[in-house]
Design a protein around this motif. Structure first.
Motif, PDB file in Angstrom:
ATOM      1  N   ILE A 129       0.839  -1.195   0.000  1.00 33.72           N
ATOM      2  CA  ILE A 129       0.000   0.000   0.000  1.00 33.72           C
ATOM      3  C   ILE A 129       0.875   1.246   0.000  1.00 33.72           C
ATOM      4  CG2 ILE A 129      -1.639   1.357   1.379  1.00 33.72           C
ATOM      5  CD1 ILE A 129      -2.880  -1.375   2.237  1.00 33.72           C
ATOM      6  N   MET A 134      -5.091  -0.786  -3.506  1.00 32.17           N
ATOM      7  CA  MET A 134      -4.822  -0.423  -2.115  1.00 32.17           C
ATOM      8  C   MET A 134      -6.058  -0.651  -1.255  1.00 32.17           C
ATOM      9  SD  MET A 134      -2.431   2.980  -2.282  1.00 32.17           S
ATOM     10  CE  MET A 134      -3.329   3.862  -3.569  1.00 32.17           C
ATOM     11  N   PHE A 172      -9.999   1.961   4.334  1.00 38.97           N
ATOM     12  CA  PHE A 172      -9.175   2.745   3.420  1.00 38.97           C
ATOM     13  C   PHE A 172      -9.924   4.032   3.107  1.00 38.97           C
ATOM     14  CE2 PHE A 172      -8.142   4.231  -0.806  1.00 38.97           C
ATOM     15  CZ  PHE A 172      -6.761   4.136  -0.865  1.00 38.97           C
TER      16      PHE A 172
END
Length: 103
Positions: A6, A59, A70
């Motif tokens: 990430i 990601m 996220f």
């Protein structure tokens, strides 16, 4: 490995696409792992919806696969902030405590 990937993707995007001159990466651990990547680049949130761009999706999927969250935010006047929160397993928490105790 997921956290590394990430960060790698976020930094790569900031350098390659947003032409950022500054990128700050921070990691905090307290009950969960909190990751934040902030850049001062030219990227706009609308650009992340462009077909054929899978970095942000990747990601997000990595974070969600680990039951985390996220978030992607626009920073004014320029830049993007990525925040990832990942829960730690009991074993990871114990290892973290042991590593701090040994210092």
């Amino acid at each position: 490995t997921a956290v590394y990937r990430i960060v790698q993707e976020a930094v790569n995007n900031a350098l390659r696409h947003a032409r950022a001159s500054r990128i700050d990466v921070s990691v905090h651990i307290s009950g969960c792992l909190e990751l934040e990547v902030v850049d001062n680049g030219e990227g706009r949130l609308e650009q992340f919806q462009t077909p054929g761009r899978y970095g942000v999706l990747g990601m997000r999927e990595r974070a969600q696969a680990l039951e985390g969250s996220f978030d992607l935010d626009q920073i004014e006047p320029a830049g993007v902030r990525i925040r990832v929160s990942l829960p730690l397993t009991r074993q990871q928490e114990d290892e973290q405590i042991e590593s701090h105790a040994g210092r």
